[in-house]
Write a protein that holds these residues in place. Structure first.
Motif, PDB file in Angstrom:
ATOM      1  N   LEU A   1       0.854  -1.190   0.000  1.00 45.05           N
ATOM      2  CA  LEU A   1       0.000   0.000   0.000  1.00 45.05           C
ATOM      3  C   LEU A   1       0.886   1.235   0.000  1.00 45.05           C
ATOM      4  CD1 LEU A   1      -2.377  -1.218   2.825  1.00 45.05           C
ATOM      5  CD2 LEU A   1      -2.957  -1.059   0.424  1.00 45.05           C
ATOM      6  N   GLY A   2       0.710   2.070  -0.997  1.00 41.57           N
ATOM      7  CA  GLY A   2       1.504   3.281  -1.090  1.00 41.57           C
ATOM      8  C   GLY A   2       0.688   4.515  -0.769  1.00 41.57           C
ATOM      9  N   TYR A   3       1.368   5.551  -0.332  1.00 36.26           N
ATOM     10  CA  TYR A   3       0.739   6.843  -0.059  1.00 36.26           C
ATOM     11  C   TYR A   3       1.786   7.926  -0.267  1.00 36.26           C
ATOM     12  CZ  TYR A   3       3.099   6.361   4.452  1.00 36.26           C
ATOM     13  OH  TYR A   3       4.048   6.193   5.425  1.00 36.26           O
ATOM     14  N   GLU A   4       1.318   9.143  -0.439  1.00 38.23           N
ATOM     15  CA  GLU A   4       2.219  10.275  -0.644  1.00 38.23           C
ATOM     16  C   GLU A   4       2.739  10.736   0.713  1.00 38.23           C
ATOM     17  OE1 GLU A   4       4.456  12.346  -3.030  1.00 38.23           O
ATOM     18  OE2 GLU A   4       2.817  11.153  -3.863  1.00 38.23           O
ATOM     19  N   HIS A   5       4.028  10.497   0.971  1.00 39.87           N
ATOM     20  CA  HIS A   5       4.641  10.883   2.243  1.00 39.87           C
ATOM     21  C   HIS A   5       4.853  12.395   2.278  1.00 39.87           C
ATOM     22  CE1 HIS A   5       7.369  11.314   5.573  1.00 39.87           C
ATOM     23  NE2 HIS A   5       8.330  11.728   4.771  1.00 39.87           N
ATOM     24  N   ASP A   6       4.485  13.012   3.381  1.00 41.22           N
ATOM     25  CA  ASP A   6       4.710  14.445   3.594  1.00 41.22           C
ATOM     26  C   ASP A   6       6.041  14.592   4.330  1.00 41.22           C
ATOM     27  OD1 ASP A   6       4.794  17.086   4.457  1.00 41.22           O
ATOM     28  OD2 ASP A   6       2.717  17.119   5.149  1.00 41.22           O
ATOM     29  N   PRO A   7       7.063  15.191   3.702  1.00 42.18           N
ATOM     30  CA  PRO A   7       8.378  15.292   4.348  1.00 42.18           C
ATOM     31  C   PRO A   7       8.392  16.111   5.631  1.00 42.18           C
ATOM     32  CG  PRO A   7       8.348  16.459   2.240  1.00 42.18           C
ATOM     33  CD  PRO A   7       7.040  15.753   2.372  1.00 42.18           C
ATOM     34  N   ARG A   8       7.319  16.866   5.899  1.00 43.96           N
ATOM     35  CA  ARG A   8       7.253  17.651   7.139  1.00 43.96           C
ATOM     36  C   ARG A   8       6.803  16.808   8.325  1.00 43.96           C
ATOM     37  NH1 ARG A   8       3.261  21.852   4.559  1.00 43.96           N
ATOM     38  NH2 ARG A   8       2.474  19.803   4.082  1.00 43.96           N
ATOM     39  N   VAL A   9       6.312  15.598   8.070  1.00 44.68           N
ATOM     40  CA  VAL A   9       5.789  14.730   9.127  1.00 44.68           C
ATOM     41  C   VAL A   9       6.909  13.856   9.679  1.00 44.68           C
ATOM     42  CG1 VAL A   9       4.177  12.842   9.626  1.00 44.68           C
ATOM     43  CG2 VAL A   9       3.482  14.707   8.123  1.00 44.68           C
ATOM     44  N   ALA A  10       7.058  13.860  11.005  1.00 46.55           N
ATOM     45  CA  ALA A  10       8.099  13.052  11.647  1.00 46.55           C
ATOM     46  C   ALA A  10       7.558  11.739  12.204  1.00 46.55           C
ATOM     47  CB  ALA A  10       8.770  13.842  12.759  1.00 46.55           C
ATOM     48  N   ALA A  11       6.254  11.666  12.468  1.00 45.25           N
ATOM     49  CA  ALA A  11       5.641  10.439  12.998  1.00 45.25           C
ATOM     50  C   ALA A  11       5.214   9.573  11.819  1.00 45.25           C
ATOM     51  CB  ALA A  11       4.464  10.777  13.900  1.00 45.25           C
ATOM     52  N   TYR A  12       6.193   8.880  11.228  1.00 48.56           N
ATOM     53  CA  TYR A  12       5.974   8.147   9.985  1.00 48.56           C
ATOM     54  C   TYR A  12       4.863   7.104  10.081  1.00 48.56           C
ATOM     55  CZ  TYR A  12      10.577  10.168   9.080  1.00 48.56           C
ATOM     56  OH  TYR A  12      11.632  11.029   8.935  1.00 48.56           O
TER      57      TYR A  12
END
Length: 165
Positions: free
Chosen positions: A27-38
């Motif tokens: 399952l893929g999703y668009e990771h937000d580079p500003r988010v630290a709680a992966y």
């Protein structure tokens, strides 16, 4: 925005699962580079129960590296992990060491297909789940599989290693 894919996700984790004949869904999703709680980001973006999404944490137990896998909404109990591995003391591994030993980047470390096989412990809460989600080997990719299959492919074991935040 979530997207489903198959083994063509092409990470060491998906390739290891395919080689082992383990059924999984990528399952893929668009990771937000500003988010630290992966892990929490993955649960949110994929619309999943955080109790079924697990994070992979590298630790040193009495000086040796090991892997602890716990639900994203929980914390790793370092003392419990050390005990589960027959050790006395555990601490979080240096992120640079974690990346070098696993071949993955922090936030995308999968318990599967690591460059160096390490002792692995999965929190026992996974036992009640038909399937769980773990990192697929890069930020923005999670893998759904049966917890027993995760144990089998990593050579891991179950133990009570998670605690509430």
């Amino acid at each position: 925005m979530a997207r489903r894919s198959d083994a063509s996700a092409g990470t060491p984790a998906t390739l290891a699962l395919a080689r082992a004949g383990v059924a999984f869904t990528a399952l893929g999703y668009e990771h937000d580079p500003r988010v630290a709680a992966y892990g929490l980001e993955a649960a949110d973006k994929l619309g999943l129960d955080p109790d079924r999404v697990f994070k992979t944490l590298l630790v040193t137990v009495d000086g040796s590296l090991a892997v602890g896998i716990v639900p994203v909404a929980m914390q790793l109990d370092l003392k419990a992990l050390a005990g589960a591995l027959g050790g006395k003391r555990a601490e979080m591994a240096d992120p640079a060491v974690a990346e070098r030993k696993t071949g993955y980047v922090v936030g995308g470390i999968s318990p599967i297909g690591q460059k160096t096989a390490l002792p692995t412990v999965l929190d026992e809460s996974a036992i009640i789940c038909e399937s769980i989600y773990v990192s697929g080997g890069r930020r923005g990719l999670d893998l759904e599989l049966a917890p027993d299959d995760l144990i089998a492919v990593t050579g891991g074991r179950y133990a009570p290693i998670a605690r509430a935040r």
